[in-house]
Design an enzyme around this catalytic site. Structure first.
Site, PDB file in Angstrom:
ATOM      1  N   HIS A 429      28.572  -3.647 -11.516  1.00 43.48           N
ATOM      2  CA  HIS A 429      28.881  -2.299 -12.009  1.00 43.48           C
ATOM      3  C   HIS A 429      27.765  -1.773 -12.912  1.00 43.48           C
ATOM      4  CE1 HIS A 429      30.806   0.594 -14.798  1.00 43.48           C
ATOM      5  NE2 HIS A 429      31.399   1.013 -13.696  1.00 43.48           N
ATOM      6  N   GLU A 667      29.650  -6.546   7.105  1.00 42.87           N
ATOM      7  CA  GLU A 667      29.497  -7.291   5.857  1.00 42.87           C
ATOM      8  C   GLU A 667      29.841  -8.762   6.012  1.00 42.87           C
ATOM      9  OE1 GLU A 667      30.541  -4.636   2.193  1.00 42.87           O
ATOM     10  OE2 GLU A 667      32.150  -4.452   3.676  1.00 42.87           O
ATOM     11  N   GLY A 689      26.336  -3.833   4.982  1.00 47.40           N
ATOM     12  CA  GLY A 689      26.574  -4.061   3.561  1.00 47.40           C
ATOM     13  C   GLY A 689      25.926  -5.397   3.258  1.00 47.40           C
ATOM     14  N   THR A 690      24.629  -5.345   2.990  1.00 47.81           N
ATOM     15  CA  THR A 690      23.881  -6.611   2.878  1.00 47.81           C
ATOM     16  C   THR A 690      24.215  -7.396   1.613  1.00 47.81           C
ATOM     17  OG1 THR A 690      22.106  -5.174   2.132  1.00 47.81           O
ATOM     18  CG2 THR A 690      21.888  -6.122   4.326  1.00 47.81           C
ATOM     19  N   ASN A 691      24.830  -6.731   0.628  1.00 49.01           N
ATOM     20  CA  ASN A 691      25.214  -7.498  -0.564  1.00 49.01           C
ATOM     21  C   ASN A 691      26.237  -8.552  -0.146  1.00 49.01           C
ATOM     22  OD1 ASN A 691      23.747  -5.478  -1.798  1.00 49.01           O
ATOM     23  ND2 ASN A 691      25.541  -4.322  -2.440  1.00 49.01           N
ATOM     24  N   ASP A 692      27.224  -8.116   0.625  1.00 45.66           N
ATOM     25  CA  ASP A 692      28.238  -9.053   1.083  1.00 45.66           C
ATOM     26  C   ASP A 692      27.756  -9.876   2.274  1.00 45.66           C
ATOM     27  OD1 ASP A 692      30.395  -8.832  -0.691  1.00 45.66           O
ATOM     28  OD2 ASP A 692      30.875  -6.853   0.115  1.00 45.66           O
ATOM     29  N   CYS A 739      23.551   0.131   3.746  1.00 46.89           N
ATOM     30  CA  CYS A 739      23.916   0.742   2.468  1.00 46.89           C
ATOM     31  C   CYS A 739      23.974  -0.304   1.364  1.00 46.89           C
ATOM     32  CB  CYS A 739      25.215   1.519   2.577  1.00 46.89           C
ATOM     33  SG  CYS A 739      26.594   0.532   3.135  1.00 46.89           S
TER      34      CYS A 739
HETATM   35  C1  PEP Z   1      27.489  -4.351   0.336  1.00 46.89           C
HETATM   36  O1  PEP Z   1      28.272  -5.280   0.413  1.00 46.89           O
HETATM   37  O2  PEP Z   1      26.285  -4.431   0.629  1.00 46.89           O
HETATM   38  C2  PEP Z   1      27.970  -3.042  -0.100  1.00 46.89           C
HETATM   39  C3  PEP Z   1      27.212  -1.968   0.008  1.00 46.89           C
HETATM   40  O3  PEP Z   1      29.218  -3.002  -0.658  1.00 46.89           O
HETATM   41  P1  PEP Z   1      29.536  -3.461  -2.152  1.00 46.89           P
HETATM   42  O4  PEP Z   1      28.245  -3.757  -2.839  1.00 46.89           O
HETATM   43  O5  PEP Z   1      30.286  -2.360  -2.780  1.00 46.89           O
HETATM   44  O6  PEP Z   1      30.374  -4.679  -1.874  1.00 46.89           O
HETATM   45 MG    MG Z   2      30.369  -4.900   0.229  1.00 50.17          MG
END
Ligand code: PEP
Ligand code: MG
Length: 787
Positions: A429, A667, A689-692, A739
């Site tokens: 956050h 993701e 959603g590359t973070n996940d 994203c």
């Molecule tokens: C991600 O997972 O890359 C993503 C964009 O979603 P968040 O970061 O909100 O999980």
């Molecule tokens: Mg995500």
């Protein structure tokens, strides 16, 4: 006279014929090839409502609290009904139809009964309104014939009272009764090819014309439905640099219905160059004439029918700022473009600009270090925030030091000059919000709240992730944002791959829109919900479902408005239970050993379809209000079954998945491996959603500092999944996008453009650099293909 012919109109007639009408009249008068037409004047609209006696009732009906969406919907319905149900007086009907007949005799592009096909467009006027185009919905009806003409004119009038238009005027403090609307009726040119042209370089003002062209009617280019060919023409020697794009769709007139329809371009013409050298010459001649006429660079819409060039619209290019003009003599856009450095040029704040100057920071001793998550160097007194009450002590220019930020802290985060947290990674956050606010930040220091003392002056380097002792930067300079001095030019390098922006807090929408991004690739809704301080279930229990829906409508609308008509991809709720646990009602959240693998995203939505329905209701209302730029994105899906179930919920909520743009996030490895099946569900797009995707592919918790060095979005395993999904989606004509945080990284941008991704969504401060990186990679690809 209820109507004025285009050749009777000049630029000064703005109040009578609106911006569009005045511009077309001016061009016609200058002898430029504008298709013939007339304008039903703003005065005609005015006398229509006054003579019918509906004016007072109309203005009273729309005098509502625009934040009350039910009242707003009712107001718009009533106002539109009043206009649409009031009959035309006979003399007005006859005058408009007689003018129409005259166009009919003037053209060989006629329908069977001899009447012309015309375009009918609203052209709003408003005293004191800086941009009248916002005052009324930009209603356009193409291929209209006599039988529907009057109805369409009335619909243009009614477009002054859509929910969106009423809301906008109310927000801006404009009196509804001072806004008028004219209607342009103009012969349709049944274009075989069309596009847009900048008569000078839109960013630098260089004597270079840029032409974009595609098959069929121009709407496909203007709306972004097609990637057009790009022709860069030197006005000095008329040399042309041609980039032929793959044009998959075109807008054409349906021979039977006369309606404009989107059609697939036949295989053999997709890669064919659209305009010939002779046509470029004709366009450039025209461009020079129109620029000479207005004495400033223009953005022109054009069309070609049987070798004849027409001008459909011309507006000044508003995006060449004075600084760029001054630089134009010496710099080309490419020369001024920086490679991706993480610190942007001209788009960030003075803080970030100082990143390179403030080498003096080396003199202070590093007292704390962490992840540099929002660039810029600032100095200020540290304010340790351990509970919400502490926020009151944060004044302008202070540096917030806290374990982790929360939605409640956003107002204080805006005041702060910098933010330092103990916890969190690059996607936490604190990192996301500070980047969007343009406030330098360092996250994941582990110990800032214990090592730093309240009131101690520190310097924070958001690039390096270092906190230094003492003040290294002058405070006055820090707080002066560059944006106010030199707005970031909204014109971007032209690229076939779209570059969008991520938004997580509605407050950042304006800043995000000013980047010139092609839209929002991810609007997270979590912040809107978490800032209610209650779990969705609790909030609904205490305030009612309508209030919950309303919160979402307000939050999404503020972003959709800022970007309209650019698309805004809104993700349905995806917060893990540990984030909900902090809120009122959080005690009812399930206890989970590993919330990241648990009850979140689409899983929760499909389990609590009662709550999900209120979320979807927000989308339905936004569509009803006219926000056709809103798209729906489903998070954390694993397979087609998840998507079919969600799609059923959309339909149940009154959203037609065939009519709206919607898609999924990729993701989880499962979703990537099931791309074929996902593509067959009817999705329009898939967004990485590359973070996940990275955390699940590598089994590396994205928030766990002990394995943070293993978190690698460019890991070959992750890249292979992404590459395969892009290939599969291309086969199914499904757009792909990214994203996740990695979309702001140059290596990922290179990989994705090479693989053929449709769009990239980046952080606000990275948009400009990503645009340049995309352009560089695209040019390299083109060069390789011709060598
Ligand atoms: C991600 O997972 O890359 C993503 C964009 O979603 P968040 O970061 O909100 O999980
Ligand atoms: Mg995500």
């Amino acid at each position: 006279m209820a109507v004025l012919w285009l050749d009777e109109i000049g630029a000064d007639d703005l109040e009578t014929v609106g911006g569009k009408g005045a511009s077309l009249g001016e061009l016609t008068g200058a002898g430029l090839p504008v298709p013939p037409g007339f304008v039903v004047t703003a005065g005609t609209y005015r006398s229509f409502i006054e003579e019918a006696g509906i004016d007072d009732e109309l203005f009273a009906a729309v005098d509502v609290d625009a934040d009350d969406s039910a009242a707003l919907a009712e107001a718009a319905d009533r106002a539109q009904e009043l206009i649409l149900e009031t009959p035309f007086p006979d003399d007005l009907r006859e005058e408009i139809l007689a003018a129409y007949d005259e166009i009919g005799t003037d053209t060989d592009d006629s329908s069977d009964d001899g009447g012309a096909f015309v375009a009918v467009r609203s052209s709003a006027t408003a005293e004191d309104l800086p941009d009248a185009s916002f005052a009324g919905q930009q209603e356009t009806f193409l291929n209209v014939t006599e039988d529907r003409l009057l109805e369409r004119v009335r619909e243009c009038w009614a477009s002054l009272f859509t929910q969106r238009a009423i809301y906008y005027r109310q927000e801006q403090g404009f009196d509804h009764s001072t806004v008028n609307i004219a209607v342009v009726v103009q012969q349709m040119v049944d274009a075989k090819k069309s596009g847009v042209m900048f008569t000078s370089h839109p960013s630098t003002g260089d004597p270079t014309m840029i032409i974009e062209a595609a098959w069929g009617l121009g709407e496909a280019v203007v709306s972004g439905a097609v990637s057009p060919d790009n022709y860069v023409v030197s006005r000095e020697d008329r040399s042309v640099d041609v980039t032929v794009a793959e044009k998959k769709v075109m807008h054409v007139k349906d021979a039977e219905t006369g309606e404009t329809v989107e059609r697939a371009v036949p295989e053999d013409r997709r890669d064919e160059r659209v305009v010939t050298d002779a046509e470029i010459d004709a366009l450039v001649d025209l461009g020079e004439r129109v620029e000479d006429h207005y004495d400033e660079p223009q953005d022109v819409e054009w069309a070609i029918v049987d070798g004849e060039v027409f001008m459909l619209q011309s507006r000044p290019i508003t995006t060449i700022d004075e600084t760029d003009r001054a630089d134009a003599a010496t710099d080309s856009l490419e020369e001024t473009a920086d490679p991706i450095t993480g610190v942007t040029d001209g788009s960030g704040s003075v803080q970030s600009a100082q990143g390179s100057d403030a080498t003096g920071t080396d003199s202070g001793e590093i007292v704390v270090d962490g992840l540099g998550s929002s660039p810029g160097i600032v100095s200020g007194p540290a304010k340790i925030v351990t509970k919400l009450d502490d926020l009151a002590k944060v004044s302008d220019g202070d540096v917030i030091v806290t374990e982790m930020t929360m939605p409640d802290m956003v107002p204080a985060m805006k005041r702060a000059s910098g933010i330092i947290t103990d916890e969190g990674g690059m996607t936490s956050h604190a990192a996301i919000v500070s980047r969007e606010l343009g406030v330098p930040a360092i996250v994941g220091t582990t110990n800032a709240t214990t090592v730093l003392n309240d009131g101690e002056v520190v310097t924070l380097d958001g690039e390096r992730g270092a906190v230094l002792e003492g003040a290294e930067v002058e405070p006055e300079e820090e707080t002066e944002p560059v944006e106010e001095v030199r707005p970031q030019s909204p014109v971007k390098p032209m690229t076939a791959t779209e570059v969008k922006v991520n938004v997580s807090i509605p407050e950042a929408a304006e800043r995000a829109a000013a980047t010139g991004a092609d839209g929002v690739g991810l609007l997270r809704t979590e912040h809107m919900i978490l800032s209610l301080n209650q779990t969705p279930e609790k909030f609904i229990e205490e305030n009612g479902a309508d209030a919950y829906t309303n919160e979402l409508v307000q939050g999404i609308r503020s972003v959709a408005d800022e970007f309209y008509p650019r698309p805004v991809r809104v993700r349905t709720l995806d917060a893990p239970t540990d984030e909900f646990r902090e809120l009122e009602g959080g005690a009812d959240e399930p206890a989970e050993h590993n919330p990241m693998l648990g009850y979140r995203g689409i899983r929760r939505s499909l389990d609590r379809t009662d709550v999900f329905a209120h979320e979807l209701e927000a989308f339905r209302r936004l569509y009803e209000m006219g926000y056709d730029n809103v798209e729906i994105m489903l998070p954390l899906v694993n397979d087609a079954e998840d998507v079919h179930r969600a799609k059923r919920q959309m339909t149940k909520a009154g959203i037609d998945p065939e009519k709206r743009k919607w898609g999924v996030m990729i993701e989880t490895p499962a979703s990537a491996l099931c791309a074929d099946e996902l593509a067959a569900t009817g999705i329009d797009f898939a967004s990485f959603g590359t973070n996940d995707l990275t955390q699940y592919t590598l089994a590396v918790d994205r928030n766990n500092k002990h394995v943070a060095d293993r978190f690698d979005e460019l890991h070959p395993g992750v890249l292979r999944l992404i590459g395969d999904v892009i290939e599969t989606c291309r086969e199914h004509d499904v757009d792909t996008s990214i994203c996740g945080q990695a979309g702001s990284k140059p290596d990922m941008v290179q990989f994705l453009v090479n693989e053929g991704v449709s769009s990239i969504s980046a952080n606000i401060d990275a948009v400009r650099d990503v645009q340049h990186e995309v352009k560089r990679v695209e040019q390299k690809l083109l060069l390789e293909s011709v060598r």
